[in-house]
Write an enzyme that holds these catalytic residues in place. Structure first.
Site, PDB file in Angstrom:
ATOM      1  N   HIS A  17       0.860  -1.201   0.000  1.00  0.00           N
ATOM      2  CA  HIS A  17       0.000   0.000   0.000  1.00  0.00           C
ATOM      3  C   HIS A  17       0.890   1.243   0.000  1.00  0.00           C
ATOM      4  O   HIS A  17       1.484   1.579   1.018  1.00  0.00           O
ATOM      5  CB  HIS A  17      -0.909   0.017   1.229  1.00  0.00           C
ATOM      6  CG  HIS A  17      -1.881   1.161   1.229  1.00  0.00           C
ATOM      7  ND1 HIS A  17      -3.232   0.988   1.353  1.00  0.00           N
ATOM      8  CD2 HIS A  17      -1.693   2.500   1.103  1.00  0.00           C
ATOM      9  CE1 HIS A  17      -3.843   2.161   1.315  1.00  0.00           C
ATOM     10  NE2 HIS A  17      -2.918   3.100   1.162  1.00  0.00           N
ATOM     11  N   ASP A 253       1.450   2.716   3.491  1.00  0.00           N
ATOM     12  CA  ASP A 253       0.606   3.893   3.290  1.00  0.00           C
ATOM     13  C   ASP A 253       1.443   5.169   3.339  1.00  0.00           C
ATOM     14  O   ASP A 253       0.943   6.235   3.694  1.00  0.00           O
ATOM     15  CB  ASP A 253      -0.535   3.956   4.314  1.00  0.00           C
ATOM     16  CG  ASP A 253      -1.650   4.907   3.880  1.00  0.00           C
ATOM     17  OD1 ASP A 253      -1.701   5.251   2.690  1.00  0.00           O
ATOM     18  OD2 ASP A 253      -2.454   5.305   4.739  1.00  0.00           O
TER      19      ASP A 253
HETATM   20  O1  DOR Z   1      -3.318   9.640   5.564  1.00  0.00           O
HETATM   21  C1  DOR Z   1      -3.639   9.319   4.436  1.00  0.00           C
HETATM   22  N1  DOR Z   1      -3.055   9.863   3.337  1.00  0.00           N
HETATM   23  N2  DOR Z   1      -4.596   8.418   4.297  1.00  0.00           N
HETATM   24  C2  DOR Z   1      -5.097   8.113   3.092  1.00  0.00           C
HETATM   25  O2  DOR Z   1      -5.980   7.294   3.034  1.00  0.00           O
HETATM   26  C3  DOR Z   1      -4.633   8.828   1.873  1.00  0.00           C
HETATM   27  C4  DOR Z   1      -3.284   9.330   2.055  1.00  0.00           C
HETATM   28  C5  DOR Z   1      -2.882  10.334   0.991  1.00  0.00           C
HETATM   29  O3  DOR Z   1      -3.104  10.066  -0.191  1.00  0.00           O
HETATM   30  O4  DOR Z   1      -2.284  11.357   1.339  1.00  0.00           O
HETATM   31 ZN    ZN Z   2      -3.364   5.074   1.509  1.00  0.00          ZN
END
Ligand code: DOR
Ligand code: ZN
Length: 352
Positions: A17, A253
């Site tokens: 991710h 992430d």
């Molecule tokens: O903290 C986050 N940033 N959560 C997400 O789901 C998207 C991501 C982003 O694209 O900056």
């Molecule tokens: Zn994400």
């Protein structure tokens, strides 16, 4: 202390991710991931989002062109699910190898999610097709109603959206992305053994809790979505990640934003961990006395869920540490602040 391993060799990990954006930001952040990871699932929440196979293919070409010479890093592309997604297009993308999975953002759940799905009812035929062809659905698991407390949005999603989804699509492969709650851990444990549900766990959710956001003042660089929860949830996530159970695997992430967009009266959600992702995870596993399980979490469980072979090569981590870079320049005007910027970590990834 003398028995603690000084070196750790594991199969090369993957990041299941990852946000790398496009343009100058992509060129700045991609080499950091490519140095560590064999593959990464690339999030499609660009502006505008990558919705179709053609758009995902163009994005993949941009990523491949931005890779350092000689890199064997492989981007695994996703399509951003909308109320209007065409099932035939997804199937074509999946069968041709352009698309690995589909990403479901509930509309307005997070950064660049305005085009997301407004109701599961609108995407039933698409999900039926994905179930039929074995194409995984990657879920941002938060409800978006303003009347649900931000700290409850994942738990409410599990109950009101994901549980009915699992019942309605018994053979659809689902990854619950970036879980942040003990309830998420429990649900994945319940459905993991059937092979249809797994979860990614970020390293920041293993390291921070909701109090960290306000330690000594407001900390915009620790703001992400789903937001970090209370300490008991962090501990449940640490137990899950280090358990060796095959339905939990690495997904950073990592989500870069220019410093100015974070340090703002209305700052963006996202924590940038890609610069030292595997070193941060190694630190957590070491603290939990579970270094022997890092390889399963980082390098084996993800490919097994996606039906892919693990990477053929290995990486070496060495105790003795590294210092997280202070800032990452993007284009001379914008910069990104890495998580734990300037701090010393316990492990270092050896250069090849
Ligand atoms: O903290 C986050 N940033 N959560 C997400 O789901 C998207 C991501 C982003 O694209 O900056
Ligand atoms: Zn994400």
């Amino acid at each position: 202390m003398t028995d603690a391993p000084q070196r750790l060799t594991i199969r090369r990990p993957d990041d299941w991710h990852l946000h790398i954006r496009s343009g100058a930001m992509l060129r700045a952040v991609l080499p950091l991931t490519a140095r560590q990871m064999g593959r990464a699932i690339i999030m499609p929440n660009l502006v505008p989002p990558a919705v179709t196979t053609t758009q995902a293919e163009a994005y993949r070409d941009e990523i491949l062109a931005a890779l350092p010479a000689g890199s064997r890093f492989q981007p695994l592309m996703t399509a951003y699910l909308t109320d209007g997604t065409d099932a035939d297009d997804l199937e074509r993308g999946f069968r041709s190898g352009v698309l690995t999975a589909v990403k479901l953002y509930p509309a307005h759940a997070t950064t660049n999610s305005a085009h997301g799905v407004t109701s599961i009812a609108h995407v039933v035929p698409v999900l039926e097709r994905m179930q039929a062809i074995g194409m995984p659905l990657l879920v941002h698991g938060e409800v978006t109603h303003a009347d649900v407390d931000i700290f409850d949005r994942e738990a409410v999603f599990l109950e009101t959206v994901l549980t009915p989804l699992l019942a309605r699509f018994p053979r659809l492969k689902i990854v619950l992305e970036h879980i942040t709650t003990a309830e998420g851990v429990d649900l994945v444990r319940r459905h993991g053994p059937s092979g249809r549900l797994a979860a990614t766990i970020t390293v920041h959710h293993l390291m921070i809790n909701r109090s960290s956001l306000f330690a000594g003042g407001i900390r915009p660089h620790l703001y992400c979505l789903p937001i970090a929860k209370r300490e008991s949830h962090r501990l449940a996530l640490r137990r899950a990640a280090t358990s060796g159970e095959p339905w939990f695997f690495l997904g950073t992430d990592s989500a870069p934003h220019p410093i100015g967009a974070k340090e703002s009266a209305c700052g963006c959600a996202g924590i940038f961990t890609a610069a030292t992702a595997i070193e941060l995870y190694a630190q957590v596993f070491d603290e939990e006395g579970a270094l022997d399980r890092l390889e399963a979490f980082a390098s084996l469980n993800g490919p097994a869920f996606y039906g892919l072979p693990p990477n053929a090569d290995s990486i070496i981590l060495e105790r003795g540490g590294c210092v997280v870079p202070d800032v990452l320049d993007v284009d001379g005007r914008n910069a990104v602040l890495p998580f734990r910027s300037g701090e010393r970590l316990d492990w270092r990834l050896l250069a090849e």
